[in-house]
Design an enzyme around this catalytic site. Sequence first.
Site, PDB file in Angstrom:
ATOM      1  N   PRO A  54       0.820  -1.221   0.000  1.00 59.78           N
ATOM      2  CA  PRO A  54       0.000   0.000   0.000  1.00 59.78           C
ATOM      3  C   PRO A  54       0.850   1.264   0.000  1.00 59.78           C
ATOM      4  CG  PRO A  54      -0.307  -1.278   2.043  1.00 59.78           C
ATOM      5  CD  PRO A  54       0.584  -2.081   1.161  1.00 59.78           C
TER       6      PRO A  54
ATOM      7  N   GLU B 272       3.062  -7.316   8.434  1.00 61.97           N
ATOM      8  CA  GLU B 272       3.392  -5.886   8.433  1.00 61.97           C
ATOM      9  C   GLU B 272       4.323  -5.507   7.277  1.00 61.97           C
ATOM     10  OE1 GLU B 272       2.070  -3.294  10.276  1.00 61.97           O
ATOM     11  OE2 GLU B 272       0.705  -4.969  10.618  1.00 61.97           O
TER      12      GLU B 272
ATOM     13  N   ARG C 272      -3.501  -8.486 -20.395  1.00 63.77           N
ATOM     14  CA  ARG C 272      -4.514  -8.184 -21.411  1.00 63.77           C
ATOM     15  C   ARG C 272      -3.988  -7.206 -22.463  1.00 63.77           C
ATOM     16  NH1 ARG C 272      -7.261  -3.523 -20.711  1.00 63.77           N
ATOM     17  NH2 ARG C 272      -9.256  -4.225 -21.553  1.00 63.77           N
TER      18      ARG C 272
ATOM     19  N   ASP D 192     -10.577   1.609 -24.150  1.00 64.76           N
ATOM     20  CA  ASP D 192     -11.026   1.414 -22.771  1.00 64.76           C
ATOM     21  C   ASP D 192     -10.866   2.687 -21.952  1.00 64.76           C
ATOM     22  OD1 ASP D 192     -11.429  -1.249 -23.219  1.00 64.76           O
ATOM     23  OD2 ASP D 192      -9.480  -1.871 -22.449  1.00 64.76           O
TER      24      ASP D 192
HETATM   25  N1  ADE Z   1      -0.932  -5.063   0.150  1.00 65.74           N
HETATM   26  C1  ADE Z   1      -1.889  -4.728   1.025  1.00 65.74           C
HETATM   27  N2  ADE Z   1      -2.661  -3.756   0.556  1.00 65.74           N
HETATM   28  C2  ADE Z   1      -2.173  -3.451  -0.684  1.00 65.74           C
HETATM   29  C3  ADE Z   1      -2.531  -2.502  -1.672  1.00 65.74           C
HETATM   30  N3  ADE Z   1      -3.548  -1.657  -1.516  1.00 65.74           N
HETATM   31  N4  ADE Z   1      -1.812  -2.467  -2.813  1.00 65.74           N
HETATM   32  C4  ADE Z   1      -0.770  -3.298  -2.982  1.00 65.74           C
HETATM   33  N5  ADE Z   1      -0.376  -4.196  -2.066  1.00 65.74           N
HETATM   34  C5  ADE Z   1      -1.069  -4.278  -0.918  1.00 65.74           C
END
Ligand code: ADE
Length: 442
Positions: free
Chosen positions: A102, A129, A167, A182
């Site tokens: 994330p 984590e 794709r 697209d």
């Molecule tokens: N791992 C946990 N959440 C994630 C996300 N939003 N994007 C990529 N990897 C992740």
Amino acid sequence: MRIDVVTLFPGMFGSVLGSSILERAAKPVANPADPGDVRAPVASYHLHDPRAFTTDKHGKVDQSPYGGGPGMVLQCQPVFDCVAAAEAQQPELKATRIVLTPKGVPLTQPLAEELAVQPRLLLIAGHYEGFDQRLLDELEPMEVSIGDYVLTGGELPAMVLIDSVVRLLPGVLGKAGSHHADSFSPGSANDAGQRLLDHPHYTRPPAWRGRGVPPVLMSGDHAKIAAWRKQQALELTQARRPDLLSPAKKAPASLDQASPADSAGPLAVVALRDAMPADADAIDALLRAAFPSDAEAKLVRALRDAGDLPIELVAELDGRVVGHLGFSPVTIDPQADGGFSNPRFRALALAPLAVHPEAQRRGIGKALTRLGLRSCGDANLAAVFVLGDPAYYGPLGFEPADPHGFTNPFHQGDAFRVRFLNDTEPTRGTIGYAPAFAALED
Ligand code: ADE
């Protein structure tokens, strides 16, 4: 494309990679007209489990964090050894390493397009984590996020990334180039180059539960249909994603964020896209800055003015055009001494590649070339010629053109190179460049 995935949960991937289009992309392609003609799959998937590499006698791959805090941290050794073992399979194919997290740069359509022209991706899915920071410092992967929310691990993001990339590989979707219109794709862009959401679609029956189809779609007037779709796409984008239309919109993330060690300045955010009429002044300024010799700038300008760059791309860094690459038509005069000419053998020549001096050493030129070659392949071209440094163009798949029976009126030797793009039988002969090229050589 080879795709390796390092994951503690390989079992999660079976149904996604084994279904529908992703499954088909990994199967050999048979030519219905010729049973003997079977082509290699477009993609191959390889799963690797770090648990198989742990030296811990209890099979552990994670530990609690130094300094305290919740959760567990994945240890360096098992993941590093797993990555090394994966990369040792086909070591000649260099992998673009990507960690799903994330904290990464957002996965966008332009980023998927850039990844789709790489020969190999190695995805590392984290859990708990995340990873020990030293592993990231050692591997220097690109870090990618699929959105501003947190999932339990990187497996689903890895699958999302694979789907978005595979794709786009040539031949994967039924109709060549059918992804171009697209949402977020190059074909969705308005005149300002902003990529829009897709317009609504309708199919049979003409009436359903009292709901009709917009009459323009039944009119058979293709210009009107195109205008209606354009307007719908614009209105939908205005209503739902006004950020896509904002002039201050940041260029989307690109591969160049992958290797900060390589880059001259702070983290680079580069977008690659088709050149547009509105880029004329910016391209002109770039040509002046990029080419110490006025001849190259003059040549590219002349090709642009003559409309002789049917494929033309730019790279944008923080909204500024810092890279330009064009492909111009060539003719092939069959050799007098028994050479043969194949009308299906259509080729282009690579015009001089321009990268702004301040944006060099970030892989922008190579990324532009790879994307351009892909566009040429999509356009069913047979080959691209270049006069350029073999050390630069060799790794991009260009080989000496002379041994293939091509001659160049202006230049012979290793720098005259060809890159074949499909299975069309080569034509031998003398290359004729677009008039601007020829004029420059006079
Ligand atoms: N791992 C946990 N959440 C994630 C996300 N939003 N994007 C990529 N990897 C992740």
